[in-house]
Structure formats: C-alpha cells, structure tokens
Scaffold this motif. Structure first.
Motif, mmCIF file in Angstrom:
data_model
loop_
_atom_site.group_PDB
_atom_site.id
_atom_site.type_symbol
_atom_site.label_atom_id
_atom_site.label_comp_id
_atom_site.label_asym_id
_atom_site.label_seq_id
_atom_site.Cartn_x
_atom_site.Cartn_y
_atom_site.Cartn_z
ATOM 1 N N LYS A 1 0.804 -1.198 0.000
ATOM 2 C CA LYS A 1 0.000 0.000 0.000
ATOM 3 C C LYS A 1 0.849 1.266 0.000
ATOM 4 C CE LYS A 1 -3.479 -2.792 0.607
ATOM 5 N NZ LYS A 1 -2.888 -4.074 0.450
ATOM 6 N N ASP B 1 2.668 -2.012 -6.047
ATOM 7 C CA ASP B 1 1.453 -1.505 -6.675
ATOM 8 C C ASP B 1 1.492 -1.592 -8.199
ATOM 9 O OD1 ASP B 1 0.433 -0.972 -4.213
ATOM 10 O OD2 ASP B 1 0.943 1.155 -4.225
ATOM 11 N N THR C 1 0.349 -5.015 -9.330
ATOM 12 C CA THR C 1 -0.998 -5.468 -8.999
ATOM 13 C C THR C 1 -1.895 -5.395 -10.226
ATOM 14 O OG1 THR C 1 -0.794 -4.784 -6.684
ATOM 15 C CG2 THR C 1 -3.024 -5.026 -7.551
ATOM 16 N N TRP D 1 -7.583 -5.180 -7.578
ATOM 17 C CA TRP D 1 -7.757 -4.757 -6.193
ATOM 18 C C TRP D 1 -9.186 -5.096 -5.770
ATOM 19 C CZ3 TRP D 1 -3.728 -1.664 -3.913
ATOM 20 C CH2 TRP D 1 -2.718 -1.261 -4.805
ATOM 21 N N TYR E 1 -7.957 -2.903 0.808
ATOM 22 C CA TYR E 1 -8.018 -3.728 -0.406
ATOM 23 C C TYR E 1 -7.071 -4.920 -0.309
ATOM 24 C CZ TYR E 1 -10.618 -0.154 -3.018
ATOM 25 O OH TYR E 1 -11.577 0.734 -3.459
ATOM 26 N N GLU F 1 -5.088 -7.702 -2.912
ATOM 27 C CA GLU F 1 -4.530 -7.542 -4.255
ATOM 28 C C GLU F 1 -4.084 -8.886 -4.836
ATOM 29 O OE1 GLU F 1 -1.353 -4.562 -4.244
ATOM 30 O OE2 GLU F 1 -2.079 -3.930 -2.281
#
Length: 357
Positions: A2, A153, A156, A159, A177, A179
């Motif tokens: 995150k 991120d 990913t 989500w 979230y 992932e």
C-alpha cells in the motif's frame, strides 16, 4: 503493497524499514499483544515438537458442521453480520439460521482455506477451523492456491474491497483492499495479514507431514514480518477461544504467545527485550507518559526518527551527542504501534513501542 501519501521510492523503504525492524538482530519491545508464555525456554525443533503434542487436535467437526458453527458464531458476535476477511464485504445471517454456511453461500460468501486444500488441507486439516475464514466467492476463487506476499502496486492486476474489483490503484482506503498480481501472488488487506501469518504457521506446524514445504518456506519470512506488523487483536482472541471450545480445547498457540514464531522458526535471532531497561543494552527507548525517552551509553547515533507501522515519518530529531539522551513529546499522536529508528556512525537501532492513551 500500500502507498498512502508517499512516493513509490518511500514505499519500498517503508517495507525495508519494517523488515529490518523485525528481522535485524536488535532489541524490540513487544507490548502490543496480551500473551501467555508457552514453553519459554524452548526453541527450534524441540519447541515445535512440544507445540504439536500440546496443541494439535485429534478431533474436528465435519466440514459442514465446522462452517455452520464458525459462520454462525462469528455472525452472532458481529451483530448478525458475516464479513469477508479479504474485502470487508458483509452479508446478514439470521441468528435463527439452521445452516449459516448455506445462507452465506447463497449471498456470495464461501470458505477460504488459508492453507489450500490442493496443497495439503485434507482429512482433519480440511475442517480445522483455525485456518478457515469466510470470503467473497470470486476473491476466494482468484486467490486459489497462490502464496501470499506484499505486491508492489505497479505489479498489482486487481484490487478487491467490499463488493468491488478494480484494475487501477485505489485513491482512498487503500489499506482495505486485497490484491492479486498476474497469477503469482496474493496480498490480503492490511488488517488480516497477521491473521494469515498465524493461521499458515499453525497449519504447517500441526500438519507438516501432509503440507507442501516449498510452498511454506517461500512465504515464511513474509509471515514473520506480518505477525508483528499486524498483532493479535481482541477479535482474533475471541475466535481462537471459540474454535478451541469446538476442537478439544486446542488453541492456535501462535495467537497466545507472540514469541513462538521467532523461537520455533527463527531460533538464530537473539529475540526481543522483555524489558527495555536492560542494563546490558547500549541503547534503550521507552515511554514515560506521552514522552519517548531514548538513552544511549555511547555516542553511537546522530538522528532519531519515529515512524508509524506503515512507514510514514512522524518526527525526526538530532540526538544530543553531549549526553546521548533524547526526549520526544508524542502528544497529539493517536494510540498506535510506533517504530523508533536511530541512525548514524554506520549504525542502526530499531525498537517497536506501543503508544497508549
């Protein structure tokens, strides 16, 4: 993984900081968990053998009975709401329901085997409630038998939160979230990472002979980090107590004693101070009211930094070299787990503290 109001570069450093704060051989104060002392003088394989002998259940409910019992109890405990542990998606389960598992399934919730059935969760292990959780059906299917990890991120693909599935980085509530990347790893939401770690390590400890060791070993370092990053809370303790009442009084011991994972699977690490006022330590840091006190016996450091558990810098102060003592006022900071980092002269010191009311 995150990112919250910070650059991608700091996002990497954030997790490096957390990794170091847990894995480097340094003193860490662990007061965030209420715990028992289980076989406190044992470690390694000897400890693992004792844990299996003391905590492995020989009797479980049938798979249908286990889901009915756990789903029904969890729903009643949470105002008749059964919630997906990966997304927060919730459904209503009537307290009078004869088959909560069926009601949940009809509303999009099914059973996640945190340790996948295809990799060893069969026989008694399939119904062992210590590793099964309610999850949104499509998210459960997406996770399948993927291993867990922190996913960058930019890697990913999807989500998941509540009833939503996004293909772009969320702009709000990003910690809520889960992932998935391109079919290699799955990352649970932040508040479930410690639960995953303790459930997975429990499963492998109790059912090692039928478990995929390669699958476990490539996740173990991550589980160690998540165990301290997301400590046991009251909800997890309640669940542990309920499951024990249905499984011969057998608890998940890794919930009861936060030191077990280190002592059982990382016995080479020195461990964590029971008291920060250890006269043999060159550095101590502790709370006095709302003030953080840092004392060093030697002129080892030049700067003190305080981070929250997500790696966000809260404060930074120079260390006074003339007396090697520092006092930082923490008024205005909400109760939470904080990480203290001292640096300078090619040395690093980390300490985790719990700021209370």
């Amino acid at each position: 993984m995150k990112i919250k109001n910070c650059s991608r570069t700091f996002n990497f450093l954030k997790y490096k900081l957390l990794y170091l704060s847990l894995m480097v051989i340094v003193p860490i104060q662990l007061i965030a968990q209420i715990q028992q002392d289980i076989f406190p003088d044992k470690k390694g394989q000897e400890l693992l053998n004792l844990l299996v002998g003391q905590y492995k259940t020989n009797t479980v409910l049938s798979y249908d009975e286990a889901r009915d019992a756990l789903w029904g109890a969890v729903a009643k405990h949470n105002h008749d709401s059964l919630r997906c542990v990966y997304t927060g998606f919730a459904v209503y389960i009537s307290p009078a329901s004869a088959h909560p598992r069926t009601d949940a399934y009809n509303k999009g919730i099914n059973c996640e085997h945190t340790w996948p059935q295809s990799l060893g969760a069969e026989g008694n292990a399939k119904s062992d409630m210590h590793h099964i959780f309610p999850t949104r059906e499509d998210v459960n299917n997406a996770r399948g038998n993927l291993p867990f990890a922190d996913i960058p991120d930019d890697k990913t693909v999807y989500w998941y939160r509540l009833g939503n599935k996004l293909s772009v980085i969320p702009t709000v509530k990003i910690d809520e979230y889960s992932e998935i990347d391109n079919g290699n790893w799955f990352e649970p939401r932040e508040d479930h990472k410690g639960n995953v770690a303790r459930a997975m390590i429990y499963f492998y400890t109790m059912y090692k002979s039928q478990s995929d060791g390669v699958f476990f070993s490539k996740q173990l370092q991550t589980f160690y980090q998540w165990h301290y990053q997301d400590p046991v809370d009251d909800e997890e303790r309640w669940r542990n107590n309920f499951i024990a009442s249905k499984q011969e009084g057998k608890y998940n011991p890794f919930i009861l004693d936060s030191t077990l994972i280190r002592r059982a699977y990382f016995p080479q690490y020195k461990g964590y101070q029971a008291s920060v006022n250890d006269e043999n330590s060159s550095v101590v840091s502790f709370l006095k009211g709302r003030n953080l006190i840092i004392r060093s016996k030697e002129a080892l450091f030049e700067k003190a930094e305080i981070f929250d558990i997500n790696g966000h810098l809260i404060d930074s102060k120079p260390v006074l070299q003339e007396d090697n003592n520092l006092e930082i006022n923490l008024s205005g900071i909400r109760p939470q787990v904080l990480i203290v980092r001292l640096s300078g002269n090619e040395r690093l010191y980390y300490n985790k503290i719990l700021l209370t009311q």
